[in-house]
Design a protein around this motif. Structure first.
Motif, PDB file in Angstrom:
ATOM      1  N   ALA A  32       0.752  -1.199   0.001  1.00  0.00           N
ATOM      2  CA  ALA A  32      -0.046   0.048   0.223  1.00  0.00           C
ATOM      3  C   ALA A  32       0.731   1.206   0.101  1.00  0.00           C
ATOM      4  N   VAL A  34       3.181   2.127   2.410  1.00  0.00           N
ATOM      5  CA  VAL A  34       3.834   2.366   3.832  1.00  0.00           C
ATOM      6  C   VAL A  34       5.213   2.142   3.855  1.00  0.00           C
ATOM      7  N   TRP A  39       6.060   1.521   9.349  1.00  0.00           N
ATOM      8  CA  TRP A  39       5.080   0.497   9.871  1.00  0.00           C
ATOM      9  C   TRP A  39       5.855  -0.059  11.145  1.00  0.00           C
ATOM     10  N   ALA A 212       1.306   9.901   7.339  1.00  0.00           N
ATOM     11  CA  ALA A 212      -0.381  10.283   6.732  1.00  0.00           C
ATOM     12  C   ALA A 212      -0.626   9.160   6.205  1.00  0.00           C
ATOM     13  N   MET A 213       0.130   8.118   5.427  1.00  0.00           N
ATOM     14  CA  MET A 213      -0.328   7.031   4.790  1.00  0.00           C
ATOM     15  C   MET A 213      -1.063   6.089   5.593  1.00  0.00           C
ATOM     16  N   ALA A 215      -3.302   6.313   7.339  1.00  0.00           N
ATOM     17  CA  ALA A 215      -4.683   6.733   7.124  1.00  0.00           C
ATOM     18  C   ALA A 215      -5.540   5.991   6.118  1.00  0.00           C
ATOM     19  N   GLU A 216      -4.603   5.473   5.102  1.00  0.00           N
ATOM     20  CA  GLU A 216      -5.102   4.912   3.974  1.00  0.00           C
ATOM     21  C   GLU A 216      -5.317   3.423   4.490  1.00  0.00           C
ATOM     22  N   VAL A 217      -4.963   2.760   5.396  1.00  0.00           N
ATOM     23  CA  VAL A 217      -5.040   1.699   5.671  1.00  0.00           C
ATOM     24  C   VAL A 217      -5.454   1.697   7.306  1.00  0.00           C
ATOM     25  N   PRO A 218      -6.530   2.118   7.476  1.00  0.00           N
ATOM     26  CA  PRO A 218      -6.974   2.163   9.031  1.00  0.00           C
ATOM     27  C   PRO A 218      -7.098   1.026   9.737  1.00  0.00           C
ATOM     28  N   SER A 221      -3.789  -0.856  10.216  1.00  0.00           N
ATOM     29  CA  SER A 221      -3.201  -0.438  11.129  1.00  0.00           C
ATOM     30  C   SER A 221      -3.495  -0.745  12.690  1.00  0.00           C
TER      31      SER A 221
END
Length: 294
Positions: A32, A34, A39, A212-213, A215-218, A221
């Motif tokens: 994705a 990150v 990570w 900020a990335m 937030a694209e895989v909440p 995460s």
């Protein structure tokens, strides 16, 4: 729950399973976009924060004397920050299943370091296990990752560094365990220290804006934070109940989770020699494990 908390086998299964989830989670996050350092920082900061909140709820305090701080810093570096960076950086090149196989080498390296530092005396069975395990590792190394996507020898070498650091962490944590320290306390201190280290790396490498990335895989995460927080509670408890060599066997369970998820869910495939080498490594690990009780 209390039975698992006091059972080395139960703790081994739970800890290894939660650890194994880090590999597929990390690969999906990498796909994705990150960065590995972000990570890895999420793993440590997320787990450390959740566990610290649990400590506060129980009105427990974090030890901050010299012995505790030394333990946090060294354990953070060799057990979490560096191994997670190695895993997440090498996985796109080698595959989640391949990195899972690297986990299985940690018991063998744990025994080697135990002998070197005088924690254990060498015996014939242990030495035989080390030789067999190394032969399997060499065979796996020659296959260089996923079938059809051979990685450079540099990435293979980086991957092999993973079990060496994991083994060093296993030995260190038992050797320098602060007197009277609790398992959750040490997990919190070590992970927050690892988070700080990784934050510095993120700033120095210019990767900090990539936060900020997340937030694209909440969902991913949150799943990573919860699995990591749970894993490290059981991880430190297993250190107490089972000891460093038994603890290193979480790699078997983690490798199984990584290989199954990699092949069935992430579409990875490996040549026959990789699987054959993994079997040889397992045989070596069985010998080194038996050597611990002989």
């Amino acid at each position: 729950m209390m039975k698992i908390w006091n059972s080395a086998v139960g703790l081994l299964i739970v800890t290894g399973t939660l650890l194994g989830l880090t590999l597929p989670f990390g690969k999906v996050a990498g796909e994705a976009g990150v960065p590995p350092v972000i990570w890895a920082m999420l793993i440590s900061v997320g787990a450390g924060t959740v566990l610290y909140l649990a400590m506060l709820a129980r009105k427990e305090r974090l030890g901050l004397n010299a012995g505790h701080l030394r333990y946090y810093a060294i354990s953070a570096a060799i057990s979490y920050a560096i191994p997670n960076m190695i895993t997440l950086s090498a996985m796109p090149h080698l595959g989640a299943g391949y990195m899972g196989i690297m986990y299985t080498l940690s018991p063998m390296f744990t025994l080697i370091l135990s002998v070197i530092f005088g924690v254990r005396k060498p015996n014939a069975l242990g030495m035989a296990g080390i030789v067999v395990g190394f032969l399997g590792a060499l065979l796996v190394a020659t296959t260089r990752g996923e079938a059809g996507f051979p990685a450079s020898l540099t990435w293979v070498g980086i991957g092999i560094l993973l079990p060496i650091f994991l083994a060093a962490g296993n030995i260190y944590r038992s050797w320098d365990w602060p007197k009277g320290a609790g398992t959750t306390e040490l997990a919190v201190g070590s992970h927050l220290a690892a988070g700080i280290m990784l934050l510095v790396v993120a700033v120095m490498t210019g990767n900090l804006p990539a936060l900020a990335m997340l937030a694209e895989v909440p969902a991913l995460s949150i799943a990573q934070i919860l699995s990591s927080a749970g894993m490290f509670v059981f991880f430190f408890r297993l250190q107490v109940v089972g000891g460093p060599v038994y603890l290193s066997q979480i790699s078997y369970v983690a490798a199984a989770i990584a290989i199954i998820s990699g092949t069935l869910l992430l579409g990875e495939s490996y040549v026959f020699l990789t699987w054959f080498g993994a079997v040889i490594i397992l045989a070596g690990v069985v010998l080194t494990t038996k050597a611990q009780t002989s």
